[in-house]
Enzyme design. Structure first.
Site, mmCIF file in Angstrom:
data_model
loop_
_atom_site.group_PDB
_atom_site.id
_atom_site.type_symbol
_atom_site.label_atom_id
_atom_site.label_comp_id
_atom_site.label_asym_id
_atom_site.label_seq_id
_atom_site.Cartn_x
_atom_site.Cartn_y
_atom_site.Cartn_z
ATOM 1 N N HIS A 180 15.435 23.731 12.838
ATOM 2 C CA HIS A 180 14.154 23.532 13.538
ATOM 3 C C HIS A 180 13.034 23.198 12.555
ATOM 4 C CE1 HIS A 180 15.828 26.225 16.975
ATOM 5 N NE2 HIS A 180 15.970 24.951 17.290
ATOM 6 N N LEU A 208 11.083 28.909 20.419
ATOM 7 C CA LEU A 208 11.913 29.486 21.480
ATOM 8 C C LEU A 208 12.196 28.435 22.544
ATOM 9 C CD1 LEU A 208 10.061 32.921 21.894
ATOM 10 C CD2 LEU A 208 11.941 32.349 20.333
ATOM 11 N N GLY A 211 17.696 26.374 22.069
ATOM 12 C CA GLY A 211 17.984 26.884 20.734
ATOM 13 C C GLY A 211 16.761 27.660 20.298
ATOM 14 N N ARG A 240 24.210 30.173 23.026
ATOM 15 C CA ARG A 240 24.715 30.548 21.700
ATOM 16 C C ARG A 240 24.490 32.038 21.458
ATOM 17 N NH1 ARG A 240 21.588 26.039 18.274
ATOM 18 N NH2 ARG A 240 21.021 25.029 20.230
ATOM 19 N N ASP A 282 19.369 29.564 31.484
ATOM 20 C CA ASP A 282 17.988 29.156 31.712
ATOM 21 C C ASP A 282 17.143 30.397 31.996
ATOM 22 O OD1 ASP A 282 15.548 28.152 32.687
ATOM 23 O OD2 ASP A 282 16.513 26.385 33.548
ATOM 24 N N GLU A 378 7.954 17.354 17.391
ATOM 25 C CA GLU A 378 8.889 16.882 16.367
ATOM 26 C C GLU A 378 8.901 15.360 16.286
ATOM 27 O OE1 GLU A 378 12.491 20.033 16.774
ATOM 28 O OE2 GLU A 378 11.627 19.246 18.640
#
Length: 400
Positions: A180, A208, A211, A240, A282, A378
Site C-alpha cells: 500500500h 482500510l 486489503g 485474507r 464486505d 494512488e
C-alpha cells in the site's frame, strides 16, 4: 494539442484506469476514470468524467480475452482525449523486490526482472504485468512506467525488515517489504497541507479497504508497517487472514494434508471477515447483519487494528496523529468510532458528530492525538511519477 497520462491498476477481478491531462505548467488534472469488472465473467466497462458523470460504457455478451478488454480501454480512452495525445502509461506494480526503490521506465530487462519476482506476489504480480506485456506489443513506442507498491517502505530500518530466519533466506529476498506504499505516499504528501504538526510528527496511517494495513510515519517516512513479506500479513482483511502463527500452517499441511495451492486459496480468498463471519467479506453487509458471527468478525477486525496501533505507537515513541483512508477508512464511521474508543488511553478523543459526517478532522479540539480522514489517491501518485520519469528520460516528448 495537449498531452495526457493513462494510469492502470490491473487486478484479478477488475481493471481500473484514469486519464490525467498535463497543462502548460506541467500540472496534472483528472479528466476521466474508469473500471472494467468483473474480468472473470461478463465484464462491463464504465468511464466517468471528473465530475462523476458517466461518459462512456461497453458491455460484452461473453467473457472476452484480457487483450480485447485492454484494447477497448485504449480505444475509448484515446477517443475521449480528442486532440490531446497520450504521453505515457503508468502502472501500479505490487512488488518491486529488494532492489527497485523508485518508479522506473519499463524496459525488456526490467520486465524480465519483475516477472522473476512473481513468486513474491503470485496473486498480484501476474495481473499487474499482463497489461504491460500487451501494451509493449500493441504500442511499442508508448513509454510505460512501473510504480511499485513496496517502494515507499524502503525507508524501513533493517531491523524492521528482518525475519528470525537464517540469513541465507534473507539473501534470497525473504524479508519484510510492506505494501500500500502508493497510498501511504499520497497520505504523507497530504499531511504537508493538512497539518504542519503531523507532517513532521509521529503518525499512524490506516489504509482500510478489502486489503488493510497500517503504516508508522515519522516526519513523512515509513519506519514500520503491518504487511510484511506478502500482502497477506498483518490486519484481518476482507478475505485474507492477516497475521497467522506459522505453526497453524504446518498443522493444516500435516493434519489436513493441504497442498500449497489449497493453503493459498484458504488464506487469500476464504479467510478474514468472510471466513470468520461465514457471511461476507464486505463490512457494509456485516455492519447491517444481526448474525452473531458477523459481530465476531467486526470485533476481531477492530481488535487487530487497535493491537497493531499500540505496537506501532511503541515503535514511533508516541503518537501525534491517526489518519484513516481507503474505502472502509474513509466511509465506515462505525469502525473509526470502535477503533478510537479503544485508544482513549493514548489520548485519542473522537468527535462523534464530525465522525458520522466523514469530516476531514474528526478529533475533538483539545485531543492530544489529531484524527483525520483523508481520501487516498494512488492514481494521482502514479500519474505524477510517470510524468516525471518519462519527462526526465525523454525531454523532447515533454516539449514536443
Amino acid at each position: 494539442m495537449g498531452k495526457a497520462i493513462l494510469t492502470i491498476n490491473a487486478g484479478s477481478s477488475s481493471l481500473k484506469f484514469s486519464i490525467y491531462r498535463i497543462d502548460d505548467q506541467s500540472e496534472l488534472s483528472l479528466n476521466f476514470e474508469g473500471v472494467v469488472s468483473p474480468l472473470d465473467k461478463i465484464p462491463v466497462l464504465k468511464i466517468k468524467d471528473a465530475s462523476g458523470s458517466q461518459v462512456s460504457d461497453q458491455t460484452w455478451d461473453r467473457c472476452p480475452e484480457f487483450s480485447e478488454i485492454l484494447s477497448a480501454v485504449m480505444e475509448r480512452s484515446e477517443a475521449l482525449l480528442g486532440t490531446d495525445t497520450l504521453f505515457a502509461v503508468g502502472h501500479r506494480v505490487v512488488h518491486g523486490g529488494p532492489d527497485h526503490t523508485c518508479p522506473e521506465l519499463i524496459t525488456p530487462k526490467l520486465l524480465d526482472t519483475l516477472t522473476h519476482l512473481t513468486p513474491l506476489a503470485p496473486l498480484h504480480e501476474p495481473h499487474n504485468l499482463h497489461p504491460i506485456h500487451l501494451l509493449a506489443a500493441l504500442r511499442p513506442r508508448l513509454p510505460q512506467v512501473a510504480c511499485f507498491d513496496t517502494a515507499f517502505h524502503h525507508s524501513l530500518p533493517p531491523v524492521a525488515t528482518r525475519f528470525g530466519l537464517p540469513r541465507i533466506y534473507e539473501a534470497d529476498g525473504l524479508r519484510r517489504y510492506g505494501f500500500h506504499g502508493l497510498s501511504y505516499e499520497y497520505i504523507a504528501e497530504r499531511l504537508g497541507t493538512a497539518s504542519a504538526r503531523l507532517a513532521n510528527g509521529r503518525v499512524i496511517a490506516a489504509h482500510l479497504g478489502s486489503g488493510a494495513s497500517l503504516c508508522a510515519l515519522k516526519a513523512g517516512r515509513s519506519i514500520e508497517t503491518t504487511m510484511g513479506f506478502t500482502a497477506l500479513d498483518g490486519l484481518l482483511m476482507s478475505t485474507r487472514c492477516g497475521s497467522l502463527d506459522p505453526g497453524a500452517v504446518l498443522f493444516l499441511a500435516q493434519t489436513e494434508k493441504m497442498t500449497p495451492a489449497q493453503l493459498s486459496e484458504l488464506f487469500y480468498t476464504k479467510s478474514g471477515l468472510l471466513g470468520v463471519s461465514g457471511l461476507s467479506g464486505d463490512l457494509r453487509v456485516l455492519l447491517e447483519s444481526k448474525d452473531p458471527h458477523a459481530k465476531d468478525a467486526i470485533e476481531l477486525f477492530v481488535y487487530r487494528i487497535v493491537k497493531e496501533i499500540g505496537a506501532l505507537t511503541a515503535v514511533l515513541g508516541g503518537l501525534d496523529g491517526l489518519v484513516f483512508t481507503a474505502g472502509v477508512g474513509e466511509h465506515a464511521f462505525q469502525i473509526r468510532q470502535m477503533v478510537c474508543d479503544q485508544l482513549k488511553w493514548l489520548g485519542v478523543e473522537i468527535d462523534a458528530q464530525s465522525n458520522q459526517h466523514n469530516a476531514t478532522t474528526i478529533s475533538t479540539p483539545d485531543t492530544r492525538v489529531e484524527i483525520l480522514v483523508i481520501p487516498t489517491n494512488e492514481e494521482l501518485v502514479i500519474a505524477r511519477h510517470t510524468f516525471r520519469v518519462v519527462a526526465e528520460k525523454y525531454p523532447e516528448l515533454e516539449n514536443g
